[in-house]
Design a protein around this motif. Structure first.
Motif, PDB file in Angstrom:
ATOM      1  N   ALA A  74       0.473  -1.293  14.997  1.00 10.71           N
ATOM      2  CA  ALA A  74       1.303  -2.150  14.151  1.00 10.71           C
ATOM      3  C   ALA A  74       1.476  -3.527  14.782  1.00 10.71           C
ATOM      4  O   ALA A  74       1.423  -4.552  14.087  1.00 10.71           O
ATOM      5  N   TRP A  78       0.286  -6.977  13.029  1.00 11.39           N
ATOM      6  CA  TRP A  78       1.298  -8.018  12.870  1.00 11.39           C
ATOM      7  C   TRP A  78       0.893  -9.282  13.642  1.00 11.39           C
ATOM      8  O   TRP A  78       1.031 -10.405  13.156  1.00 11.39           O
ATOM      9  N   LEU A 122       1.673  -9.907   4.676  1.00  4.73           N
ATOM     10  CA  LEU A 122       2.599  -8.967   5.313  1.00  4.73           C
ATOM     11  C   LEU A 122       2.959  -7.822   4.370  1.00  4.73           C
ATOM     12  O   LEU A 122       3.036  -6.657   4.787  1.00  4.73           O
ATOM     13  N   ILE A 123       3.187  -8.146   3.107  1.00  3.21           N
ATOM     14  CA  ILE A 123       3.501  -7.095   2.127  1.00  3.21           C
ATOM     15  C   ILE A 123       2.319  -6.142   1.979  1.00  3.21           C
ATOM     16  O   ILE A 123       2.502  -4.913   1.920  1.00  3.21           O
ATOM     17  N   LEU A 126       2.221  -3.877   4.966  1.00  7.18           N
ATOM     18  CA  LEU A 126       3.281  -2.871   4.885  1.00  7.18           C
ATOM     19  C   LEU A 126       2.931  -1.777   3.890  1.00  7.18           C
ATOM     20  O   LEU A 126       3.110  -0.580   4.163  1.00  7.18           O
ATOM     21  N   THR A 130       2.262   2.074   4.868  1.00  4.07           N
ATOM     22  CA  THR A 130       3.148   3.064   4.252  1.00  4.07           C
ATOM     23  C   THR A 130       2.344   4.133   3.516  1.00  4.07           C
ATOM     24  O   THR A 130       2.604   5.338   3.640  1.00  4.07           O
ATOM     25  N   ALA A 142       3.764   2.614  10.549  1.00  2.00           N
ATOM     26  CA  ALA A 142       4.407   2.050   9.360  1.00  2.00           C
ATOM     27  C   ALA A 142       5.852   1.657   9.647  1.00  2.00           C
ATOM     28  O   ALA A 142       6.318   0.594   9.208  1.00  2.00           O
ATOM     29  N   PHE A 145       5.911  -1.604  11.707  1.00  2.00           N
ATOM     30  CA  PHE A 145       5.587  -2.765  10.873  1.00  2.00           C
ATOM     31  C   PHE A 145       6.742  -3.081   9.928  1.00  2.00           C
ATOM     32  O   PHE A 145       7.089  -4.256   9.725  1.00  2.00           O
ATOM     33  N   ALA A 146       7.367  -2.053   9.372  1.00  2.00           N
ATOM     34  CA  ALA A 146       8.494  -2.265   8.462  1.00  2.00           C
ATOM     35  C   ALA A 146       9.678  -2.897   9.186  1.00  2.00           C
ATOM     36  O   ALA A 146      10.357  -3.787   8.645  1.00  2.00           O
ATOM     37  N   PHE A 149       8.863  -6.464   9.629  1.00  2.00           N
ATOM     38  CA  PHE A 149       8.836  -7.141   8.331  1.00  2.00           C
ATOM     39  C   PHE A 149      10.241  -7.510   7.865  1.00  2.00           C
ATOM     40  O   PHE A 149      10.520  -8.665   7.520  1.00  2.00           O
TER      41      PHE A 149
END
Length: 275
Positions: A74, A78, A122-123, A126, A130, A142, A145-146, A149
């Motif tokens: 992640a 990122w 980024l979305i 994610l 996910t 996940a 990263f969330a 985010f």
């Protein structure tokens, strides 16, 4: 590496070192030729590819190595997206400074335009992570990263609506227009809400770590708790006068002389009602 102090120190070091490496590379590109930022992003593609491969390889592996692998994957994904943003390659359609007298709707529209492609990337990251982690043993890629985010979304909103302390010295030349979309102002209601939310998330991850019966989930939740606590500290730095820039300034080459646009001053009261 199951000792909680080693786990916490690992998370802090990886946060510090990865941030410093990106800032160093972007500063070096600033001092180079016109294509150096693009080359930084292209040469950084192994981060994107390696992160994707590692995330896919670890989602079914709830072991200590698998949790660390998911966490690192992640960070790699990122990191490449952030490198592409700071290099000016993955930003948005708006590249001009915000006019000093712009009203809130115009400021918001322009601000979204400066970061649109970055936010969509980024979305997408994610959503992919996910989906990849659904019904699998190891969700920590996940979750990591969330965490990054939502902490970043909170920071961006606070910079837009207003914060007492805003640092812009590490922004590279391709983003020289970005500070004009920030607002240096007394603390709005959003900042304490953000701080409370991050504190609650830190406590939640800490409670999950304390309740874990095995080493792997304990390490995963502790890594998330430390990462969220670091995001909480970054939000506090928007208020507390601490020279946090010194964490990385010493390792960076001298910046090329630039005169970036300054952030707009306080807006008229009617533009900030509710904040």
């Amino acid at each position: 590496m199951t000792n909680p102090w080693i786990v916490a120190a690992s998370a802090i070091f990886l946060w510090w070192a990865s941030t410093g490496a990106i800032l160093w590379r972007v500063r070096r590109a600033d001092l180079g030729g016109p294509d150096d930022h693009l080359w930084s992003v292209l040469l950084g593609l192994p981060l994107l590819v390696g992160g994707a491969i590692a995330a896919h390889a670890t989602v079914h592996d709830l072991s200590v190595a698998g949790v660390y692998g998911g966490f690192l994957s992640a960070l790699a994904l990122w990191g490449w997206i952030e490198l592409a943003f700071l290099s000016g390659v993955l930003t948005g359609p708006t590249r001009e400074p915000c006019p000093a007298g712009a009203r809130l709707p115009e400021r918001l529209w322009r601000a979204i335009g400066t970061i649109l492609w970055h936010e969509l990337a980024l979305i997408a990251g994610l959503l992919v992570l996910t989906h990849l982690s659904l019904d699998t043993a190891n969700p920590f890629a996940a979750l990591t990263f969330a965490t990054l985010f939502f902490a970043r979304i909170s920071a961006k909103l606070n910079l837009f609506f207003g914060a007492p302390r805003i640092h812009t010295e590490f922004l590279p030349r391709p983003l020289a227009h970005l500070p004009s979309h920030f607002r240096k102002a007394p603390m709005t209601a959003l900042l304490p809400v953000s701080i409370l939310g991050l504190a609650a998330a830190t406590a939640h991850w800490g409670a999950e770590a304390a309740a874990a019966q095995e080493d792997a989930p304990f390490i995963g939740y502790l890594l998330l708790a430390v990462l969220t606590a670091l995001a909480l500290i970054e939000h506090l730095f928007m208020v507390v006068p601490v020279p946090d820039q010194k964490l990385w300034r010493w390792m960076l080459p001298e910046a090329a002389p630039t005169t970036p646009p300054t952030a707009p001053g306080p807006l008229p009261r009617k533009q900030t009602d509710g904040f």
